[in-house]
Write a protein that holds these residues in place. Structure first.
Motif, PDB file in Angstrom:
ATOM      1  N   GLN A  68       1.259  17.836  -3.736  1.00 47.88           N
ATOM      2  CA  GLN A  68      -0.369  18.880  -2.688  1.00 47.88           C
ATOM      3  C   GLN A  68      -0.070  18.205  -1.717  1.00 47.88           C
ATOM      4  O   GLN A  68      -0.579  18.594  -0.105  1.00 47.88           O
ATOM      5  CB  GLN A  68      -0.538  19.977  -3.403  1.00 47.88           C
ATOM      6  CG  GLN A  68      -2.372  18.986  -3.903  1.00 47.88           C
ATOM      7  CD  GLN A  68      -2.254  18.584  -5.376  1.00 47.88           C
ATOM      8  OE1 GLN A  68      -0.950  18.082  -6.064  1.00 47.88           O
ATOM      9  NE2 GLN A  68      -2.756  18.746  -6.415  1.00 47.88           N
ATOM     10  N   TYR A  69      -1.130  16.654  -1.663  1.00 51.81           N
ATOM     11  CA  TYR A  69      -1.355  16.531  -0.295  1.00 51.81           C
ATOM     12  C   TYR A  69      -1.036  15.570   0.854  1.00 51.81           C
ATOM     13  O   TYR A  69      -1.386  15.112   1.470  1.00 51.81           O
ATOM     14  CB  TYR A  69      -2.369  15.302  -0.926  1.00 51.81           C
ATOM     15  CG  TYR A  69      -3.573  16.054  -1.243  1.00 51.81           C
ATOM     16  CD1 TYR A  69      -4.710  16.901  -0.932  1.00 51.81           C
ATOM     17  CD2 TYR A  69      -3.401  15.914  -3.355  1.00 51.81           C
ATOM     18  CE1 TYR A  69      -5.764  16.848  -2.017  1.00 51.81           C
ATOM     19  CE2 TYR A  69      -4.613  16.787  -3.757  1.00 51.81           C
ATOM     20  CZ  TYR A  69      -5.314  17.354  -3.202  1.00 51.81           C
ATOM     21  OH  TYR A  69      -6.916  17.895  -4.058  1.00 51.81           O
ATOM     22  N   ASP A  70       0.945  15.980   0.598  1.00 49.60           N
ATOM     23  CA  ASP A  70       1.780  14.951   1.205  1.00 49.60           C
ATOM     24  C   ASP A  70       1.638  13.545   1.887  1.00 49.60           C
ATOM     25  O   ASP A  70       2.031  13.110   1.908  1.00 49.60           O
ATOM     26  CB  ASP A  70       1.914  15.838   2.159  1.00 49.60           C
ATOM     27  CG  ASP A  70       3.252  15.857   3.025  1.00 49.60           C
ATOM     28  OD1 ASP A  70       4.497  15.720   2.649  1.00 49.60           O
ATOM     29  OD2 ASP A  70       3.196  15.326   4.180  1.00 49.60           O
ATOM     30  N   TRP A  71       1.006  13.464   0.305  1.00 49.73           N
ATOM     31  CA  TRP A  71       0.481  11.365   0.360  1.00 49.73           C
ATOM     32  C   TRP A  71       1.681  10.326   0.450  1.00 49.73           C
ATOM     33  O   TRP A  71       2.395   9.212   1.233  1.00 49.73           O
ATOM     34  CB  TRP A  71       0.211  11.058  -0.944  1.00 49.73           C
ATOM     35  CG  TRP A  71      -1.548  11.893  -0.838  1.00 49.73           C
ATOM     36  CD1 TRP A  71      -1.948  12.076   0.158  1.00 49.73           C
ATOM     37  CD2 TRP A  71      -2.261  11.281  -1.670  1.00 49.73           C
ATOM     38  NE1 TRP A  71      -2.990  12.168   0.232  1.00 49.73           N
ATOM     39  CE2 TRP A  71      -3.454  11.600  -1.538  1.00 49.73           C
ATOM     40  CE3 TRP A  71      -2.315  11.308  -2.577  1.00 49.73           C
ATOM     41  CZ2 TRP A  71      -4.462  11.465  -2.030  1.00 49.73           C
ATOM     42  CZ3 TRP A  71      -3.305  10.989  -3.519  1.00 49.73           C
ATOM     43  CH2 TRP A  71      -4.382  11.700  -3.161  1.00 49.73           C
ATOM     44  N   ARG A  92       2.583   6.692  -5.828  1.00 46.78           N
ATOM     45  CA  ARG A  92       2.491   6.518  -7.172  1.00 46.78           C
ATOM     46  C   ARG A  92       1.780   7.225  -7.424  1.00 46.78           C
ATOM     47  O   ARG A  92       1.518   8.621  -8.174  1.00 46.78           O
ATOM     48  CB  ARG A  92       3.009   5.117  -7.518  1.00 46.78           C
ATOM     49  CG  ARG A  92       3.477   3.953  -7.839  1.00 46.78           C
ATOM     50  CD  ARG A  92       3.123   3.220  -8.685  1.00 46.78           C
ATOM     51  NE  ARG A  92       2.136   2.218  -7.804  1.00 46.78           N
ATOM     52  CZ  ARG A  92       2.338   0.817  -7.543  1.00 46.78           C
ATOM     53  NH1 ARG A  92       3.530   0.947  -6.719  1.00 46.78           N
ATOM     54  NH2 ARG A  92       1.007   0.242  -6.906  1.00 46.78           N
ATOM     55  N   LEU A  93       1.094   7.191  -6.037  1.00 45.50           N
ATOM     56  CA  LEU A  93      -0.692   8.295  -5.881  1.00 45.50           C
ATOM     57  C   LEU A  93      -0.150  10.082  -6.151  1.00 45.50           C
ATOM     58  O   LEU A  93      -0.307  11.200  -6.116  1.00 45.50           O
ATOM     59  CB  LEU A  93      -0.875   8.457  -5.885  1.00 45.50           C
ATOM     60  CG  LEU A  93      -2.153   6.530  -5.807  1.00 45.50           C
ATOM     61  CD1 LEU A  93      -3.501   6.609  -4.719  1.00 45.50           C
ATOM     62  CD2 LEU A  93      -2.545   6.640  -7.239  1.00 45.50           C
ATOM     63  N   ARG A 121       1.168  -1.386   0.019  1.00 43.41           N
ATOM     64  CA  ARG A 121       0.355  -0.242  -0.132  1.00 43.41           C
ATOM     65  C   ARG A 121       0.694   1.698   0.146  1.00 43.41           C
ATOM     66  O   ARG A 121       0.774   2.185  -0.232  1.00 43.41           O
ATOM     67  CB  ARG A 121      -0.759   0.079   1.130  1.00 43.41           C
ATOM     68  CG  ARG A 121      -1.659   1.298   1.392  1.00 43.41           C
ATOM     69  CD  ARG A 121      -3.238   1.043   2.094  1.00 43.41           C
ATOM     70  NE  ARG A 121      -3.891   2.253   1.604  1.00 43.41           N
ATOM     71  CZ  ARG A 121      -3.827   3.353   1.797  1.00 43.41           C
ATOM     72  NH1 ARG A 121      -2.688   4.210   2.246  1.00 43.41           N
ATOM     73  NH2 ARG A 121      -4.164   4.008   1.633  1.00 43.41           N
ATOM     74  N   ASP A 122       1.832   1.013   0.312  1.00 41.10           N
ATOM     75  CA  ASP A 122       2.829   2.303   0.514  1.00 41.10           C
ATOM     76  C   ASP A 122       3.980   2.847  -0.776  1.00 41.10           C
ATOM     77  O   ASP A 122       3.727   3.720  -1.661  1.00 41.10           O
ATOM     78  CB  ASP A 122       4.007   1.783   1.920  1.00 41.10           C
ATOM     79  CG  ASP A 122       3.351   2.433   3.298  1.00 41.10           C
ATOM     80  OD1 ASP A 122       2.663   2.531   3.278  1.00 41.10           O
ATOM     81  OD2 ASP A 122       4.535   1.963   3.851  1.00 41.10           O
ATOM     82  N   ASN A 154       2.524  11.324   4.552  1.00 40.82           N
ATOM     83  CA  ASN A 154       1.364  10.525   5.650  1.00 40.82           C
ATOM     84  C   ASN A 154       0.777   9.548   4.285  1.00 40.82           C
ATOM     85  O   ASN A 154      -0.591   8.503   5.280  1.00 40.82           O
ATOM     86  CB  ASN A 154       0.341  10.999   5.728  1.00 40.82           C
ATOM     87  CG  ASN A 154      -0.377  12.686   4.680  1.00 40.82           C
ATOM     88  OD1 ASN A 154      -0.847  11.754   3.519  1.00 40.82           O
ATOM     89  ND2 ASN A 154      -0.929  13.479   3.575  1.00 40.82           N
ATOM     90  N   LYS A 155       1.022   8.929   3.741  1.00 37.60           N
ATOM     91  CA  LYS A 155       0.033   7.575   3.176  1.00 37.60           C
ATOM     92  C   LYS A 155      -1.023   7.683   2.555  1.00 37.60           C
ATOM     93  O   LYS A 155      -1.818   6.214   3.014  1.00 37.60           O
ATOM     94  CB  LYS A 155       0.630   6.838   3.620  1.00 37.60           C
ATOM     95  CG  LYS A 155       2.198   6.425   3.705  1.00 37.60           C
ATOM     96  CD  LYS A 155       2.917   6.513   1.956  1.00 37.60           C
ATOM     97  CE  LYS A 155       3.959   6.141   3.000  1.00 37.60           C
ATOM     98  NZ  LYS A 155       5.320   7.041   3.014  1.00 37.60           N
TER      99      LYS A 155
END
Length: 203
Positions: free
Chosen positions: A158-161, A151-152, A145-146, A164-165
């Motif tokens: 801008q969402y800092d994924w 990749r996303l 999942r990480d 924060n994943k």
């Protein structure tokens, strides 16, 4: 020391999921069948391991397991059937891929639905800290999942994924306020939250 089996003498698969508490992205689950006498002192609940330790363990698990698989349920499906059902569906999708076919299933947590009427299952609270196969599943689900969230993050930086994943951090929610949602956000979730924001990223 984690235990090998709950059901002695049966081909047993351990299951766990990652991503239930996230605001964005799919929920992932893994199912793992380990050899009956398997030993790995480094293997533990993925939440007790560092990111580096999880990624070091992943190829070891994939090599040593008799079978392993990962199931995924999309954000759209999560919104349609709710996260509990989606988490169970992800586990079922992982179990569907296993060869050999499991003769018993052990699941982290306290909720599950029968995968196969002829296959017994047991829910084990904190099972990822008690049974090797569930711990292995937790590592695979979390790392897969990480990778997906990284990749996303390239698509929506801008969402800092990348950090924060998809979990409900202050920065993630501030980005939602500023930029709106993406096709990967779970629209049935409380995306903007309250003043009490969780900073715990762990499932």
């Amino acid at each position: 020391m984690l235990k090998n089996h709950y059901y002695e003498g049966l081909i047993e698969a351990g299951c766990d999921e990652a991503g239930r508490g996230c605001l964005a992205g799919a929920v992932f689950a893994a199912a793992v069948i380990l050899p009956p006498d398997y030993v790995n002192a480094a293997l533990n609940d993925s939440k007790q391991l560092s990111e580096r330790q999880r990624y070091e363990l992943r190829p070891v698990i994939e090599r040593d397991a008799l079978a392993w698989a990962v199931g995924v349920v999309s954000p759209e499906e999560i919104d349609r059937i709710n996260i509990l059902n989606a988490s169970i569906l992800a586990m079922h999708r992982a179990l569907d891929q296993l060869q050999p076919v499991p003769e018993a299933v052990i699941v982290d947590g306290n909720r599950f639905k029968p995968w196969n009427p002829s296959v017994p299952y047991t829910c084990i609270v904190k099972g990822d800290a008690k049974y090797l196969s569930i711990a292995a599943a937790s590592v695979l689900a979390k790392t897969c999942r990480d990778d997906y969230m990284m990749r996303l993050a390239d698509e929506y930086p801008q969402y800092d994924w990348q950090h924060n994943k998809g979990y409900p951090t202050r920065r993630h929610r501030e980005a939602i306020r500023q930029h709106g949602t993406t096709p990967y956000h779970r629209m049935t979730y409380n995306l903007l939250g309250t003043a009490e924001l969780s900073l715990d990223f762990k499932d």
